[in-house]
Design a protein around this motif. Structure first.
Motif, PDB file in Angstrom:
ATOM      1  N   TYR A  17       0.815  -1.220   0.000  1.00 22.91           N
ATOM      2  CA  TYR A  17       0.000   0.000   0.000  1.00 22.91           C
ATOM      3  C   TYR A  17       0.849   1.270   0.000  1.00 22.91           C
ATOM      4  O   TYR A  17       0.435   2.276  -0.582  1.00 22.91           O
ATOM      5  N   LEU A  43     -10.279   3.651   1.386  1.00 22.81           N
ATOM      6  CA  LEU A  43      -9.407   4.390   0.489  1.00 22.81           C
ATOM      7  C   LEU A  43     -10.054   5.714   0.128  1.00 22.81           C
ATOM      8  O   LEU A  43     -11.271   5.863   0.152  1.00 22.81           O
ATOM      9  N   ALA A  63      -5.031   7.266  -1.161  1.00 21.84           N
ATOM     10  CA  ALA A  63      -4.497   6.949   0.166  1.00 21.84           C
ATOM     11  C   ALA A  63      -5.331   5.809   0.739  1.00 21.84           C
ATOM     12  O   ALA A  63      -6.557   5.865   0.736  1.00 21.84           O
ATOM     13  N   HIS A  64      -4.656   4.758   1.177  1.00 25.26           N
ATOM     14  CA  HIS A  64      -5.302   3.608   1.803  1.00 25.26           C
ATOM     15  C   HIS A  64      -5.124   3.678   3.315  1.00 25.26           C
ATOM     16  O   HIS A  64      -4.058   4.055   3.800  1.00 25.26           O
ATOM     17  N   ASP A  66       0.192   3.773  -3.074  1.00 25.03           N
ATOM     18  CA  ASP A  66      -0.182   5.159  -2.807  1.00 25.03           C
ATOM     19  C   ASP A  66       0.835   6.159  -3.357  1.00 25.03           C
ATOM     20  O   ASP A  66       0.471   7.286  -3.674  1.00 25.03           O
TER      21      ASP A  66
END
Length: 127
Positions: free
Chosen positions: A19, A89, A65-66, A23
């Motif tokens: 991630y 997210l 963005a997670h 991202d």
């Protein structure tokens, strides 16, 4: 505190790495897939490192963005690791959305790679 089993450590490290890379620069995700890897993205199937990276790089947002809510990892009988991730997210100016993602990780030549990846937004249409 009890030490985590090795598969938990590997799975958690992979999820964090995945991630962060997704991202910041998802075109770099090719390093975690192999030519035999499979991706199912919202029901669409992709096979092979190149097809997967092309799909991920073509997603229609500039920023993402997670936030990981939960993750679970299990060892498989064939020495792989099954990982399931639940989170939220935020893409560009869109509302925050929930998602689910599952990975199968395999150790090939002393490197953990993703052989299988399944992603779904947590969208429910009750109509």
């Amino acid at each position: 505190m009890v030490d985590q089993p090795l598969w938990e450590q590997i799975g958690s490290s992979f999820v964090q790495h995945y991630y962060q890379m997704f991202d910041s620069d998802r075109s770099q995700l090719g390093s975690i897939y192999i030519d035999a890897s499979c991706l199912t993205w919202e029901g669409q199937q992709y096979q092979g490192k190149r097809a997967i990276v092309e799909k991920l790089a073509s997603l229609p947002f500039q920023k993402i963005a997670h936030s990981i809510t939960a993750q679970d990892h299990q060892p498989t009988p064939d020495s792989c690791i099954l990982s399931m991730v639940v989170g939220q997210l935020k893409a560009d100016e869109d509302p925050i959305m929930g998602f689910h993602q599952s990975f199968i990780l395999k150790n090939i030549n002393d490197a953990w790679v993703c052989t299988n990846d399944m992603f779904r937004l947590a969208i429910h249409n009750f109509g």
